[in-house]
Design an enzyme around this catalytic site. Sequence first.
Site, PDB file in Angstrom:
ATOM      1  N   TYR A  46       0.810  -1.216   0.000  1.00 60.02           N
ATOM      2  CA  TYR A  46       0.000   0.000   0.000  1.00 60.02           C
ATOM      3  C   TYR A  46       0.848   1.273   0.000  1.00 60.02           C
ATOM      4  O   TYR A  46       0.319   2.358  -0.230  1.00 60.02           O
ATOM      5  CB  TYR A  46      -0.919   0.045   1.224  1.00 60.02           C
ATOM      6  CG  TYR A  46      -1.887  -1.090   1.363  1.00 60.02           C
ATOM      7  CD1 TYR A  46      -2.105  -2.021   0.343  1.00 60.02           C
ATOM      8  CD2 TYR A  46      -2.602  -1.260   2.550  1.00 60.02           C
ATOM      9  CE1 TYR A  46      -2.999  -3.070   0.504  1.00 60.02           C
ATOM     10  CE2 TYR A  46      -3.500  -2.300   2.713  1.00 60.02           C
ATOM     11  CZ  TYR A  46      -3.685  -3.211   1.686  1.00 60.02           C
ATOM     12  OH  TYR A  46      -4.566  -4.241   1.858  1.00 60.02           O
ATOM     13  N   HIS A 104       0.776 -11.753   2.044  1.00 59.86           N
ATOM     14  CA  HIS A 104      -0.271 -11.026   1.326  1.00 59.86           C
ATOM     15  C   HIS A 104      -0.976 -11.905   0.283  1.00 59.86           C
ATOM     16  O   HIS A 104      -2.203 -11.882   0.158  1.00 59.86           O
ATOM     17  CB  HIS A 104       0.320  -9.782   0.656  1.00 59.86           C
ATOM     18  CG  HIS A 104      -0.672  -8.697   0.399  1.00 59.86           C
ATOM     19  ND1 HIS A 104      -0.319  -7.370   0.335  1.00 59.86           N
ATOM     20  CD2 HIS A 104      -2.007  -8.734   0.187  1.00 59.86           C
ATOM     21  CE1 HIS A 104      -1.405  -6.638   0.099  1.00 59.86           C
ATOM     22  NE2 HIS A 104      -2.443  -7.449  -0.003  1.00 59.86           N
TER      23      HIS A 104
END
Length: 268
Positions: A46, A104
């Site tokens: 992010y 992730h």
Amino acid sequence: MDVPTVANGLPALGLGTYKNKGEQATESVKTALELGYRHIDTAAYYENESAVGAGIEASSVPREEVVVATKLWYDDLAGDDVVPAAKASLDRLGLDSVDLLYVHWPAGSYEASETMPALNELYDEGLVENVAVSNFTPEQVATAQDHSAAPIVANQVECHPLLQQDELRDYCESEDVAVVAYAPIARGKVADVPELSDVAQKHDASEVQVSLAWLRQRDVAAIPKATSEAHIRANWESQQLTLDDADLAKIDELDREERLIDPGFAPW
């Protein structure tokens, strides 16, 4: 308000921060914590870990009261890369440890036999309080468990009334793995579902709040992204909504499989 929790004591509502960067991310995190949130989710991918860490630092909430989660991107999952990548995330967050460290995606350099032992090293050193995975199928969770001495406490996946993940939720419940839902309001699509609108009207609530309440009552933690104080507050107030059995059944019966996040490297 007491903070409702799901499996493994995870706060049932957290703040998602995908595509929220810079000062806005810092302010969103600070606002959420001071409203009562105790679960903040970010990821190396992010590119906002520093801003998120600044929001945690700027709030009046003691660090030990907050579940902070981040994720390692699939390029950093080889055995030799996990530890330095995790330490880099900690540096950006400005924290000595994180409460949850996720894989992730089971993609790229991920190999359960290498990645999970490296995560265990971080766990043993106290840099990571809990090991977790994201976007894993039940079979992949089982394989990861086989290679991890540390318990896998959560699997973060897309989950909402339009993608209910029944099989995955059942497996995770049987293994004491919490399910954490990203995109829990289907990127706003829940507002256009008549059944959800009916339940929302019955309770003088929004479809978003109904969706978040359904997840909570199905023992799924939700991490909706929100940037404005109004949206952060409205999501928080969803915890005051209790759906009855008829409401839950109406939502459970939605026969939709609308997956929104489906990259080419996904395992399904």
